[in-house]
Design a protein around this motif. Structure first.
Motif, PDB file in Angstrom:
ATOM      1  N   TRP A  29       0.802  -1.277  -0.081  1.00 41.72           N
ATOM      2  CA  TRP A  29       0.053  -0.001  -0.045  1.00 41.72           C
ATOM      3  C   TRP A  29       0.878   1.136  -0.092  1.00 41.72           C
ATOM      4  O   TRP A  29       1.829   1.471   1.146  1.00 41.72           O
ATOM      5  CB  TRP A  29      -0.900   0.039   1.250  1.00 41.72           C
TER       6      TRP A  29
ATOM      7  N   THR B 275       1.021   5.689  -1.030  1.00 43.23           N
ATOM      8  CA  THR B 275       0.424   6.734  -1.423  1.00 43.23           C
ATOM      9  C   THR B 275       1.131   7.940  -1.853  1.00 43.23           C
ATOM     10  O   THR B 275       2.220   7.792  -1.737  1.00 43.23           O
ATOM     11  CB  THR B 275      -0.302   7.312   0.051  1.00 43.23           C
ATOM     12  N   PRO B 276       0.343   8.778  -2.713  1.00 45.14           N
ATOM     13  CA  PRO B 276      -0.816   9.118  -2.730  1.00 45.14           C
ATOM     14  C   PRO B 276      -1.354   8.076  -3.913  1.00 45.14           C
ATOM     15  O   PRO B 276      -0.804   7.625  -4.692  1.00 45.14           O
ATOM     16  CB  PRO B 276      -0.790  10.471  -3.187  1.00 45.14           C
ATOM     17  N   LEU B 277      -2.743   7.723  -3.841  1.00 47.28           N
ATOM     18  CA  LEU B 277      -3.220   6.985  -4.629  1.00 47.28           C
ATOM     19  C   LEU B 277      -3.437   7.655  -5.969  1.00 47.28           C
ATOM     20  O   LEU B 277      -3.837   8.963  -5.870  1.00 47.28           O
ATOM     21  CB  LEU B 277      -4.674   6.574  -4.050  1.00 47.28           C
ATOM     22  N   PRO B 278      -3.435   7.015  -7.028  1.00 50.42           N
ATOM     23  CA  PRO B 278      -3.602   7.740  -8.317  1.00 50.42           C
ATOM     24  C   PRO B 278      -5.119   7.969  -8.630  1.00 50.42           C
ATOM     25  O   PRO B 278      -6.145   7.111  -7.977  1.00 50.42           O
ATOM     26  CB  PRO B 278      -3.023   6.693  -9.149  1.00 50.42           C
TER      27      PRO B 278
ATOM     28  N   ASP C  35       7.778  -1.506  -0.432  1.00 52.04           N
ATOM     29  CA  ASP C  35       7.597  -0.004  -0.784  1.00 52.04           C
ATOM     30  C   ASP C  35       6.727   0.728  -0.073  1.00 52.04           C
ATOM     31  O   ASP C  35       6.527   1.995   0.037  1.00 52.04           O
ATOM     32  CB  ASP C  35       7.633   0.268  -2.240  1.00 52.04           C
ATOM     33  N   GLY C  36       5.917  -0.152   0.858  1.00 53.82           N
ATOM     34  CA  GLY C  36       4.520   0.719   1.433  1.00 53.82           C
ATOM     35  C   GLY C  36       4.524   0.372   3.075  1.00 53.82           C
ATOM     36  O   GLY C  36       5.503   0.077   3.697  1.00 53.82           O
ATOM     37  N   SER C  37       3.102   0.409   3.317  1.00 54.59           N
ATOM     38  CA  SER C  37       2.574   0.356   4.669  1.00 54.59           C
ATOM     39  C   SER C  37       2.516  -1.121   5.328  1.00 54.59           C
ATOM     40  O   SER C  37       2.164  -1.144   6.280  1.00 54.59           O
ATOM     41  CB  SER C  37       1.478   0.885   4.869  1.00 54.59           C
TER      42      SER C  37
ATOM     43  N   LEU D 126      -0.015   6.355   9.781  1.00 50.86           N
ATOM     44  CA  LEU D 126       1.258   5.813  10.306  1.00 50.86           C
ATOM     45  C   LEU D 126       2.412   6.644  10.288  1.00 50.86           C
ATOM     46  O   LEU D 126       2.330   7.403   9.415  1.00 50.86           O
ATOM     47  CB  LEU D 126       1.577   4.748   9.360  1.00 50.86           C
TER      48      LEU D 126
ATOM     49  N   SER E 212       6.580   3.454   9.210  1.00 52.89           N
ATOM     50  CA  SER E 212       6.003   2.516  10.426  1.00 52.89           C
ATOM     51  C   SER E 212       4.873   1.701   9.495  1.00 52.89           C
ATOM     52  O   SER E 212       4.282   2.123   8.480  1.00 52.89           O
ATOM     53  CB  SER E 212       5.313   3.179  11.555  1.00 52.89           C
ATOM     54  N   ARG E 213       4.744   0.343   9.945  1.00 47.56           N
ATOM     55  CA  ARG E 213       4.007  -0.543   9.307  1.00 47.56           C
ATOM     56  C   ARG E 213       2.855  -1.129  10.591  1.00 47.56           C
ATOM     57  O   ARG E 213       2.123  -2.109  10.519  1.00 47.56           O
ATOM     58  CB  ARG E 213       4.535  -1.809   9.045  1.00 47.56           C
TER      59      ARG E 213
ATOM     60  N   ALA F 284      -3.180   4.682   5.869  1.00 44.73           N
ATOM     61  CA  ALA F 284      -1.937   5.045   5.825  1.00 44.73           C
ATOM     62  C   ALA F 284      -1.513   6.215   6.274  1.00 44.73           C
ATOM     63  O   ALA F 284      -0.681   6.536   7.153  1.00 44.73           O
ATOM     64  CB  ALA F 284      -1.253   4.413   4.695  1.00 44.73           C
ATOM     65  N   ASP F 285      -2.200   7.149   5.697  1.00 42.79           N
ATOM     66  CA  ASP F 285      -1.578   8.843   5.717  1.00 42.79           C
ATOM     67  C   ASP F 285      -2.416   9.676   6.366  1.00 42.79           C
ATOM     68  O   ASP F 285      -2.213  10.992   6.511  1.00 42.79           O
ATOM     69  CB  ASP F 285      -1.206   9.022   4.399  1.00 42.79           C
TER      70      ASP F 285
ATOM     71  N   GLU G  10      -7.063  11.768  -7.828  1.00 46.98           N
ATOM     72  CA  GLU G  10      -5.813  11.427  -7.240  1.00 46.98           C
ATOM     73  C   GLU G  10      -5.764  12.106  -5.906  1.00 46.98           C
ATOM     74  O   GLU G  10      -6.089  13.087  -5.466  1.00 46.98           O
ATOM     75  CB  GLU G  10      -4.742  12.425  -8.190  1.00 46.98           C
ATOM     76  N   GLY G  11      -5.192  11.260  -4.888  1.00 50.50           N
ATOM     77  CA  GLY G  11      -5.204  11.594  -3.784  1.00 50.50           C
ATOM     78  C   GLY G  11      -6.385  11.238  -2.840  1.00 50.50           C
ATOM     79  O   GLY G  11      -6.223  11.362  -1.626  1.00 50.50           O
ATOM     80  N   VAL G  12      -7.501  11.192  -3.378  1.00 54.16           N
ATOM     81  CA  VAL G  12      -8.784  10.683  -2.800  1.00 54.16           C
ATOM     82  C   VAL G  12      -9.355  11.690  -1.602  1.00 54.16           C
ATOM     83  O   VAL G  12     -10.052  11.226  -0.876  1.00 54.16           O
ATOM     84  CB  VAL G  12      -8.846   9.352  -2.521  1.00 54.16           C
TER      85      VAL G  12
END
Lengths: 278, 278
Positions: free
Chosen positions: A209, A211-214, A226-228, B107, B111-112, B150-151, B215-217
């Motif tokens: 997971w 971010t940012p989401l596309p 690469d992610g969470s 997070l 961090s995960r 996550a963010d 994008e970025g939601v």
């Protein structure tokens, strides 16, 4: 094949820039013995030609992606969906895989009825599950992240997927556990245990997971590491639930698709070893 | 004020193109008696000036958005977050609202550990909840859609929010129910009942779910009636749980922000009446 990669399966979508022969050749060269295939590239290369190609290379087809889209209300649309899913089962049989992944489908246009849509999936499974079982194919309902609930998949959690699957025998209907879709869910570990106890973990897939989401949130799945998401943690959950099968890496990622496919495949295998196995 | 709009509250972010005086004037003109405010525009106009403006206009401030971001591990960052949240409580008191909405935070970088982050929120609430209660302010934990886990907010479901809230008295800590964040969750109706039985529904907010997500939601929340959420159904859930308070419409939407703010406000009130009340 190296021991580290024994359970690794590369889902074809991760390296969709590779043609079918390029994919098979790259897998052979890297010591990768498992692939997850998609219907569209299989059709493009030819079903029988694909089956022969992977068989001759000694590859195992871990899953076929995907059936599903079973939420329509219109009778003609429903009949078409059932016919398409029977064809997907037949293709799975021809490719020698025992698992067809199902993405359930979103809300019909203008509908706000999630419950009704979920119930129509059950109705369709009652037709498809016996058809698949007679051909040695298990259906694997994949809950998709809740951000897809409206337009792609009204089944958003493992609990919902299991509520559907448990209406049928485990050898007919189980679930796909994909880290990308369930990582946020504190109930998922208990649901994995529920699935494993009944022998219903039919596929285990990884994506990270990031971010940012596309825009559209379809093609932003992160490379492993690469992610969470703590991949070892989720591997631990499915293994504690008794799952010892293949671990498929399925990344939809515009950035990866723009790169050399063989290099992406090699790096994905390395990341798998680094973040999942060792 | 028309009876239809008696429970309607306009969250300031929906019409952020309006200055504070324009917002208050537009509300008065349309017969809207409730507003939800945000700290940044309040600070920009001045805390005491805002308090006087809304008081003189006879408006009720239903919520202040927002405190939170309580997941840091670094001691200095944690101390700064607590100080900022105490300031938010003080601002809520000055504005005459009894409810501070909390967005918990994502997070920390690298961090995960979702579980650890959720536990640090509880630690912070143990400090903040009594401070707020002494000043007549309730904290309202808002679960955000899992796509923000996550963010932005590791609290993704009402069940998780209530697990945190229930460590404290109901008059200190409750939840915000926002349709945009919980509409996909088949467990949400039962969790609304759980929250209502304990008097923990401290805020009820509406936004509709429309796709494709941007994008970025962040800024794709749909106008009421434009999307997949049955607003009457969710109003029914909170009312069955005993909630009779204000219903705040909070839309983050680039398209709406590009339009005339007074027209957006008038249309939002119309949509509220059409899709929620009548």
């Amino acid at each position: 094949m190296s021991t580290d990669l024994a359970r690794f399966s590369i889902n074809q979508m991760t390296v969709r820039q590779l043609s079918m022969p390029e994919l098979v050749d790259a897998c052979t060269g890297l010591g990768i013995g498992n692939v997850g295939l998609w219907r569209e590239p299989v059709e493009a290369y030819g079903l029988e030609a694909t089956a022969k190609l992977v068989r001759d290379a000694g590859l195992t087809v871990t899953t076929l992606c995907r059936g599903g889209f079973l939420t329509a209300t219109d009778p003609a649309d429903r009949a078409a969906a059932l016919a398409d899913n029977r064809a997907a089962v037949d293709e799975a049989t021809a490719l020698g895989t025992d698992t067809l992944v199902l993405v359930s489908g979103g809300l019909p246009a203008g509908s706000r009825d999630l419950r009704g849509a979920r119930e129509r999936i059950a109705d369709a499974l009652a037709v498809l599950a016996p058809y698949a079982a007679e051909r040695g194919v298990r259906l694997a309902i994949e809950p998709l992240h809740p951000m897809y609930a409206a337009d792609r998949c009204v089944v958003s959690t493992l609990a919902q997927a299991l509520d559907l699957a448990e209406r049928f025998p485990a050898h007919q209907v189980g679930v796909t556990v994909d880290t990308y879709h369930v990582w946020w869910d504190d109930q998922a570990p208990a649901q994995i245990a529920r699935a494993g106890a009944a022998g219903r973990i039919h596929s285990f897939q990884l994506a990270d997971w990031t971010t940012p989401l596309p825009e559209g949130v379809l093609n932003g799945r992160g490379q492993i590491g690469d992610g969470s998401i703590d991949m070892r943690e989720w591997k631990g959950y499915v293994e504690a639930a008794g799952y010892t099968g293949p671990i498929e890496v399925e990344l939809f990622n515009e950035g990866l698709w723009a790169q050399d496919g063989r290099e992406v495949l090699a790096r994905t295998a390395e990341r798998f070893v680094e973040h999942v196995i060792r």
